[in-house]
Design an enzyme around this catalytic site. Structure first.
Site, mmCIF file in Angstrom:
data_model
loop_
_atom_site.group_PDB
_atom_site.id
_atom_site.type_symbol
_atom_site.label_atom_id
_atom_site.label_comp_id
_atom_site.label_asym_id
_atom_site.label_seq_id
_atom_site.Cartn_x
_atom_site.Cartn_y
_atom_site.Cartn_z
ATOM 1 N N HIS A 102 0.825 -1.208 0.000
ATOM 2 C CA HIS A 102 0.000 0.000 0.000
ATOM 3 C C HIS A 102 0.856 1.254 0.000
ATOM 4 O O HIS A 102 2.040 1.209 0.326
ATOM 5 C CB HIS A 102 -0.975 0.042 1.184
ATOM 6 C CG HIS A 102 -0.330 0.014 2.536
ATOM 7 N ND1 HIS A 102 -0.043 -1.157 3.213
ATOM 8 C CD2 HIS A 102 0.084 1.011 3.358
ATOM 9 C CE1 HIS A 102 0.511 -0.869 4.373
ATOM 10 N NE2 HIS A 102 0.606 0.441 4.493
ATOM 11 N N HIS A 107 3.817 7.100 3.809
ATOM 12 C CA HIS A 107 4.766 5.992 3.650
ATOM 13 C C HIS A 107 4.339 5.050 2.527
ATOM 14 O O HIS A 107 3.195 5.096 2.081
ATOM 15 C CB HIS A 107 4.960 5.216 4.960
ATOM 16 C CG HIS A 107 3.754 4.470 5.464
ATOM 17 N ND1 HIS A 107 2.855 5.005 6.355
ATOM 18 C CD2 HIS A 107 3.309 3.209 5.215
ATOM 19 C CE1 HIS A 107 1.911 4.117 6.632
ATOM 20 N NE2 HIS A 107 2.162 3.013 5.950
ATOM 21 N N GLU A 148 7.733 1.063 5.048
ATOM 22 C CA GLU A 148 7.232 -0.007 5.912
ATOM 23 C C GLU A 148 7.457 -1.332 5.175
ATOM 24 O O GLU A 148 7.223 -1.414 3.972
ATOM 25 C CB GLU A 148 5.718 0.213 6.154
ATOM 26 C CG GLU A 148 5.054 -0.855 6.998
ATOM 27 C CD GLU A 148 3.545 -0.602 7.184
ATOM 28 O OE1 GLU A 148 2.943 0.112 6.361
ATOM 29 O OE2 GLU A 148 2.988 -1.140 8.151
HETATM 30 CO CO CO Z 1 1.179 1.164 6.330
#
Ligand code: CO
Length: 134
Positions: free
Chosen positions: A7, A79, A130
């Site tokens: 994502h 992010h 991440e």
């Molecule tokens: Co995330």
């Protein structure tokens, strides 16, 4: 080591208008807001054919994204999340190369109930990265 883009997370000042933009203007499939109190965020998930966009808004006083929104009142990209097969192996490999993992350096359970780590943005070309175990 990294696999799919899981994502892209965007912090938004207003989840309703952000959800409308993606649903009505962009014609995407957009979820209802989901509160994640243990992560200090409310999230709207935008499901794209090959990945997801997560629209994030602070939830609670201690929200980790509150300061980001203060600095970026119009919202902004927060992010990107890449998938890895084994979070422990991935974290060790990055630490061996001198990359910094945020927090105590160990994987935590992330917003999707899977183990994640975040890399220091200065070690990610100015991007908060991440890694999530699939
Ligand atoms: Co995330």
């Amino acid at each position: 080591m990294i696999g799919n883009l899981n994502h892209v997370a965007i912090v938004v000042p207003d989840l309703d208008s952000a959800g409308r933009l993606y649903r009505e203007s962009f014609g995407a499939e957009v979820s209802d807001p989901v509160d994640l109190p243990e992560h200090g965020v409310t999230t709207v998930f935008v499901n794209l054919p090959n990945t997801k966009i997560e629209l994030l808004h602070p939830l609670g006083e201690g929200s980790p994204i509150r300061r980001f929104l203060e600095k970026n009142p119009d919202g902004g990209m927060h992010h990107v999340c890449y998938e890895v097969e084994d979070i422990g192996t991935a974290a060790e490999r990055l630490k061996e190369q001198g990359l910094r993992i945020l927090g105590d350096g160990n994987p935590k359970i992330g917003a999707h109930g899977k183990p994640v780590v975040f890399l220091h943005p200065k070690d990610g070309i100015g991007t908060l990265i991440e890694l999530e175990q699939t």
